[in-house]
Design a protein around this motif. Structure first.
Motif, PDB file in Angstrom:
ATOM      1  N   LYS A 167      21.354 -11.302  19.433  1.00 35.26           N
ATOM      2  CA  LYS A 167      22.356 -10.374  18.919  1.00 35.26           C
ATOM      3  C   LYS A 167      21.799  -8.961  18.941  1.00 35.26           C
ATOM      4  N   ASN A 168      22.677  -8.026  19.192  1.00 39.27           N
ATOM      5  CA  ASN A 168      22.311  -6.616  19.171  1.00 39.27           C
ATOM      6  C   ASN A 168      22.196  -6.192  17.711  1.00 39.27           C
ATOM      7  N   LYS A 169      21.005  -5.815  17.281  1.00 44.86           N
ATOM      8  CA  LYS A 169      20.767  -5.490  15.874  1.00 44.86           C
ATOM      9  C   LYS A 169      21.255  -4.097  15.505  1.00 44.86           C
ATOM     10  N   SER A 170      21.441  -3.259  16.478  1.00 44.66           N
ATOM     11  CA  SER A 170      21.946  -1.918  16.196  1.00 44.66           C
ATOM     12  C   SER A 170      23.359  -1.798  16.749  1.00 44.66           C
ATOM     13  N   SER A 171      24.011  -0.737  16.385  1.00 47.21           N
ATOM     14  CA  SER A 171      25.370  -0.527  16.866  1.00 47.21           C
ATOM     15  C   SER A 171      25.405   0.235  18.181  1.00 47.21           C
ATOM     16  N   VAL A 172      24.237   0.446  18.785  1.00 45.60           N
ATOM     17  CA  VAL A 172      24.146   1.197  20.032  1.00 45.60           C
ATOM     18  C   VAL A 172      24.402   0.256  21.208  1.00 45.60           C
ATOM     19  N   ASP A 173      25.180   0.720  22.145  1.00 49.49           N
ATOM     20  CA  ASP A 173      25.512  -0.053  23.339  1.00 49.49           C
ATOM     21  C   ASP A 173      24.273  -0.202  24.218  1.00 49.49           C
ATOM     22  N   LYS A 174      23.877  -1.442  24.499  1.00 50.79           N
ATOM     23  CA  LYS A 174      22.680  -1.703  25.306  1.00 50.79           C
ATOM     24  C   LYS A 174      22.841  -1.169  26.729  1.00 50.79           C
ATOM     25  N   LEU A 177      24.558   1.401  27.662  1.00 55.52           N
ATOM     26  CA  LEU A 177      24.411   2.845  27.592  1.00 55.52           C
ATOM     27  C   LEU A 177      22.940   3.235  27.449  1.00 55.52           C
ATOM     28  N   GLN A 178      22.184   2.459  26.686  1.00 55.46           N
ATOM     29  CA  GLN A 178      20.752   2.716  26.554  1.00 55.46           C
ATOM     30  C   GLN A 178      20.063   2.600  27.907  1.00 55.46           C
ATOM     31  N   ASN A 179      20.434   1.605  28.690  1.00 57.12           N
ATOM     32  CA  ASN A 179      19.831   1.424  30.008  1.00 57.12           C
ATOM     33  C   ASN A 179      20.168   2.563  30.948  1.00 57.12           C
ATOM     34  N   VAL A 180      21.388   3.065  30.875  1.00 58.70           N
ATOM     35  CA  VAL A 180      21.792   4.189  31.722  1.00 58.70           C
ATOM     36  C   VAL A 180      20.973   5.425  31.361  1.00 58.70           C
ATOM     37  N   VAL A 181      20.832   5.677  30.079  1.00 60.44           N
ATOM     38  CA  VAL A 181      20.060   6.841  29.632  1.00 60.44           C
ATOM     39  C   VAL A 181      18.613   6.704  30.067  1.00 60.44           C
ATOM     40  N   LYS A 182      18.070   5.500  29.943  1.00 57.35           N
ATOM     41  CA  LYS A 182      16.685   5.265  30.359  1.00 57.35           C
ATOM     42  C   LYS A 182      16.516   5.533  31.854  1.00 57.35           C
ATOM     43  N   ASP A 183      17.486   5.099  32.648  1.00 57.66           N
ATOM     44  CA  ASP A 183      17.427   5.339  34.094  1.00 57.66           C
ATOM     45  C   ASP A 183      17.537   6.822  34.420  1.00 57.66           C
ATOM     46  N   LEU A 184      18.375   7.534  33.696  1.00 61.55           N
ATOM     47  CA  LEU A 184      18.540   8.964  33.955  1.00 61.55           C
ATOM     48  C   LEU A 184      17.315   9.767  33.534  1.00 61.55           C
ATOM     49  N   ASP A 185      16.545   9.236  32.589  1.00 64.04           N
ATOM     50  CA  ASP A 185      15.347   9.933  32.132  1.00 64.04           C
ATOM     51  C   ASP A 185      14.199   9.875  33.137  1.00 64.04           C
ATOM     52  N   GLN A 186      14.280   8.970  34.104  1.00 65.56           N
ATOM     53  CA  GLN A 186      13.213   8.859  35.090  1.00 65.56           C
ATOM     54  C   GLN A 186      13.282  10.028  36.067  1.00 65.56           C
TER      55      GLN A 186
END
Length: 62
Positions: free
Chosen positions: A3-10, A12-21
């Motif tokens: 289960k996703n423990k936070s209310s943040v979309d996983k 969306l987190q992956n997209v942001v991580k990819d854009l940070d590279q």
């Protein structure tokens, strides 16, 4: 399934991580782009309903 423990979309987190590279050189930039293309292609295969309908139709004719 976990289960996703936070209310943040996983996703969306992956997209942001990819854009940070940041690509170091053109070869690395190409590798990053290919990873994105591979994920999109795999997603399209996972959601391709036409091939699933075709296999059901072929199996029904037996």
């Amino acid at each position: 399934m976990t289960k996703n423990k936070s209310s943040v979309d996983k996703n969306l987190q992956n997209v942001v991580k990819d854009l940070d590279q940041v690509a170091v050189n053109s070869h690395h930039a190409q590798q990053l782009q290919q990873q994105t293309n591979d994920r999109r292609h795999q997603d399209a295969l996972n959601h391709d309903e036409s091939s699933q309908e075709m296999s059901i139709t072929l199996n029904d004719k037996d």
